[in-house]
Design an enzyme around this catalytic site. Structure first.
Site, short mmCIF file in Angstrom:
data_model
loop_
_atom_site.label_atom_id
_atom_site.label_comp_id
_atom_site.label_asym_id
_atom_site.label_seq_id
_atom_site.Cartn_x
_atom_site.Cartn_y
_atom_site.Cartn_z
N LYS A 13 3.91 6.99 -3.22
CA LYS A 13 4.95 6.81 -2.13
C LYS A 13 6.03 7.46 -2.39
O LYS A 13 5.98 8.57 -2.90
CB LYS A 13 5.35 5.18 -1.83
CG LYS A 13 4.12 4.27 -1.82
CD LYS A 13 4.54 2.78 -1.58
CE LYS A 13 3.13 2.12 -1.27
NZ LYS A 13 3.33 0.40 -1.01
N GLU A 101 3.16 1.30 6.11
CA GLU A 101 4.80 1.75 6.05
C GLU A 101 5.06 2.70 7.08
O GLU A 101 6.13 2.67 7.62
CB GLU A 101 5.07 1.92 4.69
CG GLU A 101 5.06 0.95 3.69
CD GLU A 101 4.99 1.37 2.21
OE1 GLU A 101 4.67 2.35 1.79
OE2 GLU A 101 4.75 0.20 1.47
N GLY A 177 3.51 -4.67 -1.98
CA GLY A 177 4.91 -4.47 -2.42
C GLY A 177 5.33 -5.80 -2.50
O GLY A 177 6.64 -6.04 -2.88
N SER A 217 -0.20 -5.24 -3.75
CA SER A 217 -0.09 -5.67 -5.05
C SER A 217 -1.29 -6.07 -5.90
O SER A 217 -1.23 -6.91 -6.72
CB SER A 217 0.61 -7.15 -4.75
OG SER A 217 1.61 -7.16 -4.21
P1 PGA Z 1 1.48 -2.15 -3.66
O1 PGA Z 1 1.22 -1.03 -2.26
O2 PGA Z 1 0.24 -1.89 -4.52
O3 PGA Z 1 2.59 -1.53 -4.10
O4 PGA Z 1 1.41 -3.54 -2.97
C1 PGA Z 1 -0.04 -0.53 -1.93
C2 PGA Z 1 -0.10 0.38 -0.96
O5 PGA Z 1 0.81 0.22 0.02
O6 PGA Z 1 -0.99 1.19 -0.68
#
Ligand code: PGA
Length: 256
Positions: A13, A101, A177, A217
């Site tokens: 990200k 996102e 997240g 997550s």
């Molecule tokens: P995360 O993100 O593991 O931080 O939940 C996963 C993703 O958005 O690909």
């Protein structure tokens, strides 16, 4: 035994710096030396693609260089955009499309996601198409409907011969997240339904070859149970991919 080779992506990200991206890349490469039976990709921010790619190359790593986004247009007056050809020129071979996102925080609609998926596949890039429901959609019992719609709209007019370069990431938005993960059974259920949609579009044989990976997550402590599900073919890892100490065990769990 699953016949699909697992795929694990590290979606960095908008994180890391020039220095920390290099440190992370080296640690991931070193942590995975000699590991077989799994495809791995990292998705650094655009400015670090070249330097991270150089580290992967100089260490002889098979980890693939991925991009978090791509423009659907080939070139021209589109300030701030990055084309598929530019990404390939920088050594990128796989791109995320439709990440939640981008869909929600950055307001990319289905048409944009569809155009990007088509452009990236047509350009010869592999695509990880991200789909997933929001919490209010889940609570309204619309999970499967949302996933189906997102898959169908994104893949409209995508020819069957390009599907070999597609993976789908099921990422429930409420799990990204947040520290909340889907239960292994919920993930399996969603993945099986997504595979059924792919089978309807492209036939069962093609659908059986597409990797459907879980995101939301995922971390070292919960990966094995999710990855053990028959239709879960790997993971797309955000937060936990920023630490080699978390990411490497996830990849090892996927390799089995
Ligand atoms: P995360 O993100 O593991 O931080 O939940 C996963 C993703 O958005 O690909």
């Amino acid at each position: 035994m699953k016949h699909r080779r697992p795929l694990v992506g590290g979606n960095w990200k908008m994180n890391t710096s020039r220095l920390s991206s290099a440190t992370l890349a080296r640690a991931v490469v070193d942590g995975l030396v000699g590991l077989k039976g799994v495809d791995v990709a990292v998705f650094p921010p655009f400015p670090y693609l070249l330097s991270v790619g150089a580290i992967l190359r100089e260490r002889g790593s098979s980890i693939r260089l991925g991009a978090q986004d791509a423009c659907d247009q080939p070139d021209g007056a589109l300030t701030g955009e990055v084309s598929c050809a530019m990404l390939k020129d920088c050594g990128v071979s796989v791109v995320l499309v439709g990440h939640s996102e981008r869909r929600h925080a950055l307001e990319e609609n289905e048409t944009v996601v569809h155009n990007k998926a088509r452009a990236a596949l047509a350009a010869g890039l592999d695509v990880v198409l991200c789909v997933g429901e929001r919490i209010e959609e889940r609570e309204a019992g619309r999970t499967d409907m949302v996933n189906e719609e997102q898959v169908r709209l994104a893949l409209r007019e995508v020819p069957g011969e390009q599907i070999a370069r597609l993976a789908v990431a099921y990422e429930p938005v409420w799990a990204i997240g947040t520290g909340r993960t889907a239960t292994p059974a919920d993930a399996q259920d969603a993945h099986a339904k997504i595979r059924a949609v792919l089978a309807d579009l492209y036939g069962q044989d093609e659908a059986d070859r597409v990797r459907i990976i879980y995101g939301g997550s995922m971390k070292a402590a919960n990966a094995a149970a999710i990855l053990a599900q028959p239709d879960v073919d790997g993971g797309l890892v955000g937060g936990a991919s920023l630490s080699a100490g978390e990411f490497v065990p996830i990849v090892r769990a996927a390799a089995g």
